[in-house]
Structures are given as C-alpha cells and as structure tokens.
Write a protein that holds these residues in place. Structure first.
Motif, PDB file in Angstrom:
ATOM      1  N   ALA A 162       0.827  -1.209   0.000  1.00 54.10           N
ATOM      2  CA  ALA A 162       0.000   0.000   0.000  1.00 54.10           C
ATOM      3  C   ALA A 162       0.860   1.257   0.000  1.00 54.10           C
ATOM      4  O   ALA A 162       0.616   2.195  -0.772  1.00 54.10           O
ATOM      5  N   ARG A 163       1.874   1.314   0.851  1.00 62.99           N
ATOM      6  CA  ARG A 163       2.694   2.532   0.910  1.00 62.99           C
ATOM      7  C   ARG A 163       3.450   2.744  -0.397  1.00 62.99           C
ATOM      8  O   ARG A 163       3.622   3.884  -0.849  1.00 62.99           O
ATOM      9  N   ARG A 164       3.899   1.658  -1.039  1.00 60.25           N
ATOM     10  CA  ARG A 164       4.567   1.811  -2.340  1.00 60.25           C
ATOM     11  C   ARG A 164       3.616   2.378  -3.378  1.00 60.25           C
ATOM     12  O   ARG A 164       3.985   3.259  -4.162  1.00 60.25           O
ATOM     13  N   LEU A 165       2.388   1.876  -3.391  1.00 62.24           N
ATOM     14  CA  LEU A 165       1.403   2.377  -4.340  1.00 62.24           C
ATOM     15  C   LEU A 165       1.079   3.841  -4.061  1.00 62.24           C
ATOM     16  O   LEU A 165       1.045   4.669  -4.988  1.00 62.24           O
ATOM     17  N   HIS A 166       0.828   4.170  -2.807  1.00 65.19           N
ATOM     18  CA  HIS A 166       0.522   5.563  -2.471  1.00 65.19           C
ATOM     19  C   HIS A 166       1.641   6.487  -2.949  1.00 65.19           C
ATOM     20  O   HIS A 166       1.386   7.554  -3.524  1.00 65.19           O
ATOM     21  N   GLY A 167       2.881   6.086  -2.731  1.00 67.15           N
ATOM     22  CA  GLY A 167       3.998   6.925  -3.140  1.00 67.15           C
ATOM     23  C   GLY A 167       4.097   7.066  -4.646  1.00 67.15           C
ATOM     24  O   GLY A 167       4.327   8.172  -5.166  1.00 67.15           O
ATOM     25  N   THR A 168       3.904   5.977  -5.366  1.00 68.44           N
ATOM     26  CA  THR A 168       3.995   6.019  -6.826  1.00 68.44           C
ATOM     27  C   THR A 168       2.963   6.960  -7.418  1.00 68.44           C
ATOM     28  O   THR A 168       3.275   7.805  -8.280  1.00 68.44           O
ATOM     29  N   VAL A 169       1.734   6.845  -6.983  1.00 67.46           N
ATOM     30  CA  VAL A 169       0.670   7.668  -7.555  1.00 67.46           C
ATOM     31  C   VAL A 169       0.789   9.117  -7.087  1.00 67.46           C
ATOM     32  O   VAL A 169       0.597  10.055  -7.873  1.00 67.46           O
ATOM     33  N   ALA A 170       1.116   9.326  -5.813  1.00 65.48           N
ATOM     34  CA  ALA A 170       1.262  10.698  -5.326  1.00 65.48           C
ATOM     35  C   ALA A 170       2.374  11.432  -6.070  1.00 65.48           C
ATOM     36  O   ALA A 170       2.226  12.613  -6.420  1.00 65.48           O
ATOM     37  N   ARG A 171       3.479  10.756  -6.345  1.00 67.76           N
ATOM     38  CA  ARG A 171       4.568  11.403  -7.086  1.00 67.76           C
ATOM     39  C   ARG A 171       4.155  11.722  -8.518  1.00 67.76           C
ATOM     40  O   ARG A 171       4.521  12.772  -9.070  1.00 67.76           O
ATOM     41  N   ALA A 172       3.375  10.847  -9.133  1.00 70.31           N
ATOM     42  CA  ALA A 172       2.913  11.109 -10.494  1.00 70.31           C
ATOM     43  C   ALA A 172       1.988  12.320 -10.536  1.00 70.31           C
ATOM     44  O   ALA A 172       2.084  13.158 -11.445  1.00 70.31           O
TER      45      ALA A 172
END
Length: 417
Positions: free
Chosen positions: A289-299
């Motif tokens: 979950a934290r990896r996904l949150h970071g990926t999308v937030a950075r995009a």
C-alpha cells in the motif's frame, strides 16, 4: 450552540458531493477525500467474520487482548508501552476530540492543519492559536514562530502535531520536531501527536516521534483507517505516557469515552488485536500500500509542477498541497482569484473535487488546495486489487485516465484564454 460549531465537516461534505455527482452519471475525479481506497485482505475479513457474534460492550479502554497487541505494536516501533497505557475507540477522530476536551488549555495548531482539529477545539470551548508550518514540511509549526505565538497566548495548553502530515503529505525532520517539543516543554504544553499516517512513509522508513522528545506529556493517536484502509470499520487507539501525568490524562480520556462511545465494537477489537500483532500478511499488505501511495502521489505531483505550481514533494501518505500562485495571472483571466474560486472551477468546469486551503486554516486568498490521490486506484474491488498488485500501476487504464483528466484540467485553467 453557534451554527459554525456544527457545520458539516469539509472533508465529509466534499466526499458526499462527489459521490452524489458520480451516482448521477457525471464524470468525476475524486481528489477531495482521504479514504485510503484499497480493499480488505482476506485474513482480516476472516477475523471479523469469526468475531461477528461478540455483541457485548466490554471494557471502555478496550479488551485485554487488543490493548496488549497495541502495546506490543508501539514497543516494536521504539516506544516501550504496556497495556494500561492504551485506549481504543471507534476511530481516532473521537479520541482526538476527547483529548482536546479533557486536556486543559487552549489549542495550538500548525497552519494549515487537518480540518477537524479546529472544529473539535471549538466544540470543546477552546480557542485555537494557529502557527505557520515551515516551508520544508507540514504537520508541525515553525519553532521560532511557535515560541513567539506562545508568549502572547498564556492560556495555551495543548499542541497538536501531525506526523506524517495531512494536508501536505510530508514528514518533519527529527531536529525540527525536537525543537518544537523543546518549545512545548518550556511552556508546559501537552502534545497530542496524530500519527495516523505513520506506517505510510513512501521509503519504508520510520517517523520521528514527539513522544521520544517529550515522553512525559505526549499522547499518541493512530488507527487502522489509513495503513489498512479500514476507515469504515472505525478502529482507533491512543497511547498515553507512563507516569503520573499520563495516568491522570488516561483517567480523563476514559471518563469522556465512557459517556460518549462506551467501547470500541467487540468485533473490531478482535480485528485490532490481529492487525496490531504485525503478522507477515499484514506487513506485506501495508508495504504494498505505501509503495502504491507513493507512486501515484509522485505522479500527480509531477502534473502540478508541470503547470508551474509550487508543491512540496510527497514523502508519506497520499496527499499533496499545491500552490498555484505562480499562475495567478492566468487563473485570474479565468475568473479565479482565491482558493474557493479555484476549487469551484475545478469542480464545476472539470469535474475535479479538491478542498481549498482555507478549509485547513490557510489564507482564503491563497491559491492552495489539498489533493488526495488515494481514490484513483479503481472503481471496483477487482480494479483496486489489480492496482495494488501491479508493478506498473500508472499504466493501468483507470489510473492513466485519472492523470490525463487532471492534466487537461490544469492546462486549461493555467493557460490564458
């Protein structure tokens, strides 16, 4: 009671508005609400089903097994804790209100700050002292500004800190947090440390903790709504300090709890006991979950900066706090002159829901707003599981469509007509 004290929470109101628009068939990009947007793992569902017949009230502070699990959870994260320091509740939100009501003195908030702190302070009859956050990160006030504000606020008694932060999606560094706690200590403040996003640092690291710098007077609140996306299940917990101050604070907190919510629902206590024991399947789910949150937030951060916005890079959770003041001229040509008109234009012209900065105590004239990226993972449970498990979530059609929708809207608003 004044009407302002009972206004609909801005975060809940925007969520209901956007869901109603979507139900009516409108194309909506939901960036307005901090729901974690992920499905529930099967082992957690199994625990809840097995506990469904637990229909008794139980102890106000929580069941022994849940409090023991919570104590172990904190201890493994560097805060030695025993079960008597734990209070569970139906969400961390009522715990925060109960603490603001129970602890003496007016409330000091970083500015901007999550919408409910100020509203809850007002409901508790407390004055709010807002102190700006430093440029690098939100969630804590600037230490020098805090010291100056406290000299003019002798009735201040409680300082609320949010690490990681909502609305900026950032994490304060240890030295600045230490400096803030030193100021709080000199002025005799209690600290309420809201760590609800503490498990969601994008790099997998650990957060700095106010309780490490002011252990005698720091109460920590957290819950399972963000790390496990169990917001609708309402599982929150607080850790009070060990010692006489903490014992007195816990007694006041339990007293409020006993008159307001009685106890966390018994089936949810079973879920809490399971999740807080950190079984491997839970840890792997949170890591994904934290990896996904970071990926999308950075995009999404890239989309804001591409049109000239100032925006702190996100480092935790799923929030961004862009400032479009560098494009004020272009926005003015579209009739956009402040935060409210910017949020209105995004919603009414482009179907994008965000919350303007003034909802968080920011300057109403500023062209700032909070964008939550956590509801971009799909409209169905199957899509959300696919997004969570994907090695390239930004390439999935529903995520790519969302970023394209945002890109087109931002370009339209920041281009002179």
């Amino acid at each position: 009671m004044p009407a302002a004290l009972t206004a609909h929470s801005a975060t809940l109101a925007i969520d209901e508005t956007l869901r109603a628009r979507r139900a009516a068939g409108e194309r909506v990009l939901h960036l307005g609400f901090g729901e974690a947007g992920l499905p529930v793992p099967d082992p957690v569902l199994t625990v809840l089903r097995a506990a469904a017949d637990r229909n008794g009230y139980g102890p106000v502070a929580g069941s022994p097994e849940a409090r023991e699990a919570a104590a172990g959870w904190f201890s493994r994260r560097g805060l030695a804790t025993h079960a008597a320091q734990i209070v569970l509740a139906p969400g961390s939100k009522p715990l925060l209100y109960a603490l603001l009501a129970a602890l003496p003195g007016d409330v000091v908030l970083p500015r901007p700050a999550w919408v409910s702190y100020a509203a809850q302070s007002a409901l508790a009859g407390k004055r709010v002292i807002g102190v700006p956050v430093p440029p690098e990160a939100g969630g804590v006030p600037d230490p020098e500004a805090l010291a100056g504000a406290l000299r003019a606020a002798p009735e201040a008694g409680v300082l609320v800190l949010t690490v990681p932060d909502n609305p900026t999606g950032t994490v304060v560094d240890r030295d600045r947090l230490r400096a803030v706690c030193e100021v709080a200590d000199r002025h005799g403040l209690a600290v309420v440390a809201d760590e609800i996003y503490g498990e969601l640092l994008h790099d997998g690291g650990t957060i700095p903790r106010a309780a490490a710098f002011l252990p005698e007077r720091t109460v920590v609140t957290t819950g399972l709504s963000k790390s496990m996306a169990l917001g609708g299940w309402r599982i929150g917990l607080a850790r009070v300090p060990d010692g006489p101050w903490g014992d007195a604070a816990r007694a006041r907190l339990v007293g409020v709890a006993s008159e307001v919510w009685s106890a966390l629902a018994a089936p949810m206590q079973a879920v809490a006991a399971y999740v807080l024991a950190d079984p491997p399947e839970v840890r792997s789910h949170i890591d994904a979950a934290r990896r996904l949150h970071g990926t999308v937030a950075r995009a999404v951060h890239d989309e804001f900066t591409a049109v000239g916005a100032d925006c702190r890079p996100p480092t935790a959770g799923f929030y961004l706090y862009p400032d479009l003041s560098p494009r004020r001229g272009a926005l003015a040509a579209h009739g956009i002159t402040d935060g409210a008109s910017l949020a209105t234009a995004l919603l009414d012209r482009h179907g994008i829901g965000v919350l303007p900065g003034h909802a968080f105590g920011d300057d109403p004239q500023a062209l700032r707003f909070r964008a939550a990226t956590s509801l971009l993972y799909g409209d169905t449970t199957a899509e959300r599981w696919e997004t969570l498990r994907s090695a390239a979530p930004l390439d999935l059609p529903w995520v790519a469509a969302a970023t394209t929708h945002l890109r087109q809207a931002l370009r339209a608003l920041t281009t002179h007509p």
